[in-house]
Write an enzyme that holds these catalytic residues in place. Sequence first.
Site, short mmCIF file in Angstrom:
data_model
loop_
_atom_site.label_atom_id
_atom_site.label_comp_id
_atom_site.label_asym_id
_atom_site.label_seq_id
_atom_site.Cartn_x
_atom_site.Cartn_y
_atom_site.Cartn_z
N LYS A 189 -38.58 -36.09 29.34
CA LYS A 189 -37.21 -35.69 29.15
C LYS A 189 -36.51 -36.41 28.43
O LYS A 189 -36.02 -37.61 28.50
CB LYS A 189 -36.37 -35.71 30.62
CG LYS A 189 -35.25 -35.05 30.50
CD LYS A 189 -34.06 -35.77 31.66
CE LYS A 189 -33.57 -37.11 31.00
NZ LYS A 189 -32.67 -36.92 29.47
N GLU A 268 -37.61 -49.93 32.22
CA GLU A 268 -37.20 -50.81 30.93
C GLU A 268 -35.93 -50.64 30.43
O GLU A 268 -35.43 -49.78 30.03
CB GLU A 268 -38.07 -50.12 29.63
CG GLU A 268 -38.14 -51.35 28.59
CD GLU A 268 -38.95 -51.02 27.51
OE1 GLU A 268 -40.17 -50.49 27.84
OE2 GLU A 268 -38.78 -51.39 26.36
N CYS A 302 -32.13 -52.48 22.41
CA CYS A 302 -31.82 -53.12 23.68
C CYS A 302 -32.30 -54.67 23.26
O CYS A 302 -31.84 -55.67 23.91
CB CYS A 302 -32.65 -52.63 24.77
SG CYS A 302 -34.22 -52.33 24.33
N GLU A 396 -23.95 -55.92 27.60
CA GLU A 396 -24.30 -55.13 26.56
C GLU A 396 -23.55 -53.90 26.09
O GLU A 396 -23.02 -53.18 26.84
CB GLU A 396 -25.89 -54.67 27.07
CG GLU A 396 -26.48 -53.99 25.90
CD GLU A 396 -27.79 -53.21 26.15
OE1 GLU A 396 -28.91 -53.59 26.12
OE2 GLU A 396 -27.73 -52.00 27.18
P1 ADP Z 1 -27.36 -44.24 27.06
O1 ADP Z 1 -25.91 -44.42 27.72
O2 ADP Z 1 -27.57 -45.52 26.17
O3 ADP Z 1 -27.56 -42.90 26.56
P2 ADP Z 1 -28.81 -43.63 29.43
O4 ADP Z 1 -29.35 -44.54 30.39
O5 ADP Z 1 -27.34 -42.84 29.82
O6 ADP Z 1 -28.11 -44.41 28.28
O7 ADP Z 1 -29.67 -42.83 28.73
C1 ADP Z 1 -31.02 -43.07 28.81
C2 ADP Z 1 -31.84 -41.65 29.35
O8 ADP Z 1 -31.66 -41.64 30.74
C3 ADP Z 1 -31.46 -40.57 28.50
O9 ADP Z 1 -32.95 -39.68 28.42
C4 ADP Z 1 -30.35 -39.69 29.69
O10 ADP Z 1 -30.42 -38.37 29.14
C5 ADP Z 1 -31.07 -40.17 31.08
N1 ADP Z 1 -30.24 -39.88 31.99
C6 ADP Z 1 -28.96 -40.13 31.94
N2 ADP Z 1 -28.39 -39.83 33.01
C7 ADP Z 1 -29.29 -39.31 33.94
C8 ADP Z 1 -29.39 -38.65 35.02
N3 ADP Z 1 -28.47 -38.67 36.14
N4 ADP Z 1 -30.69 -38.45 35.55
C9 ADP Z 1 -31.91 -38.43 34.82
N5 ADP Z 1 -31.54 -38.92 33.51
C10 ADP Z 1 -30.51 -39.39 33.14
#
Ligand code: ADP
Length: 498
Positions: A189, A268, A302, A396
């Site tokens: 995903k 990670e 990161c 961060e």
């Molecule tokens: P950033 O804010 O730097 O994009 P995230 O942790 O939000 O960092 O994003 C990393 C991954 O987590 C992306 O693939 C994002 O789509 C996914 N993500 C964000 N929210 C959710 C959620 N509620 N469930 C599953 N995946 C998520």
Amino acid sequence: MATRTSSSDTTQSGAPAATRHLFIDGSWSPAASGRTFPVLDPYTRETYAHVAAGGREDADRAIAAAAAAFEPWAALPPAAKQKLFQRAAEVVERRRDETAAALIAETGCSDGFAGHMQDGVQMNLHHAAAWAYEPRGEVLQSNYPGTYSTAIRRPLGVVASITPWNGGSILPWRSVLSPLAAGNTVVIKPSEESPVTAGLLVAEALEEAGFPPGVVNVVPHAPGEAGPIADAFFESDAVRCINFIGSVATGRMLAERAGRTLKRSVMELGGFNPLLVLDDADVDYAALVAALSAFFHQGQICLNVRKALVARSIYEPFVERLLEHTRGLPVGDPRDPKTLVGPLINERALETALERIREATDAGARILTGGGHEGLVLEPTVLVDVPDHVTVAREETFAPLLVVRAVEDDEEALAIANAPLYGLTAAVVAGDRYRGFEVAGRLRAGSVHVNTSTLNDELHAPVGGVRDSGWGRSGPQSVDDFSDVVWLTVEGGRRPIW
Ligand code: ADP
């Protein structure tokens, strides 16, 4: 079979903005809903691609395909897996420049970083080819004569890889290679910010290399629509592991859900990475390490340094040299091969950075250089006199921001560096390498580097976090993260059961 893309329209620059399909069971198809979403180029703000907006139905289909592909893939001999990884390395090499251009267009990374990442991916694939032989077991002693007692490794099943946008191609590839080498199948995903480079191009390369259908599947989704896909992962019995690379906040939420559904999780996460400059350091080199470690990829890795802790006796000359190095960094268009600092990923990232700079200056911090922006390109910004409680001093921020602070001695530097609960990476610059090594050994981080950057990243090395920065490691060791140990015995004859 549908092709990878369908209709295309044209961007202002004349480049095609293709509509990209999702990849399930070896086929490219539109989302079940038929919807797509636009992905923007962070520098030009043009539509780079229209991507299939996957949802629950697509995710369920991808999981079913991965589940069906699991047993045959797990049973495929390592030599056959190895050949596939080697072919994928050839595809990545052949498509290097094309993929690098996609990385620049989709994520705004510099030309140099894009090429570097593709070379790294290729090298990683060569390593992974050997990892197919990595899952190994032990022969154990037994108190029952004639018994063969063994501990073997078995793959987990379907691994759900949730990938970020900020690691370009390195992190998406990393998120599939160890699971695949260990014998699992994968559903990716990708981040909604970079579904092409954080997922679809990985699938294209693996398809071209000949990986069997269903072994890797990719379900992109529109912004704000990760939820239904995550629900599919957590509600499926076939998905045995959530392999997440991303922010601490999202990781915490996913790890909680993994706990409730008893799925393994590999996390990670981000960090708040310190650079310690000891009083015997080569000042100019330390300042160069600081500038590049903080501002490379506009602070969106990161592993970037967030805070430099500098011995007071060399603080003034260090700051002077840091400002010179920082002001000398080529900033602007990521397509210009000279550029080192390009655009932030989106408007929200810029607003967050500007808001945090404002919060710091309102609390008394001073900007020594930077602070301005043109479009999404934020100037590399050095902040001093930053109170501990403001956000940039402790969390961060994915932006080119560096907090610099003078410290009295190594003990104070260590206390400040170890104060946050994060522990991803850290670096020490020291004249006396042994002293640097001793200080490094007391830093609480998953990686610590003496006399080089926190960005140090060799793909066969165990990169990963401790404490709130997560768990799990890249490299060959990570095969253990994606397999179970099973105790298997064979009796020599009849034996009393009790
Ligand atoms: P950033 O804010 O730097 O994009 P995230 O942790 O939000 O960092 O994003 C990393 C991954 O987590 C992306 O693939 C994002 O789509 C996914 N993500 C964000 N929210 C959710 C959620 N509620 N469930 C599953 N995946 C998520």
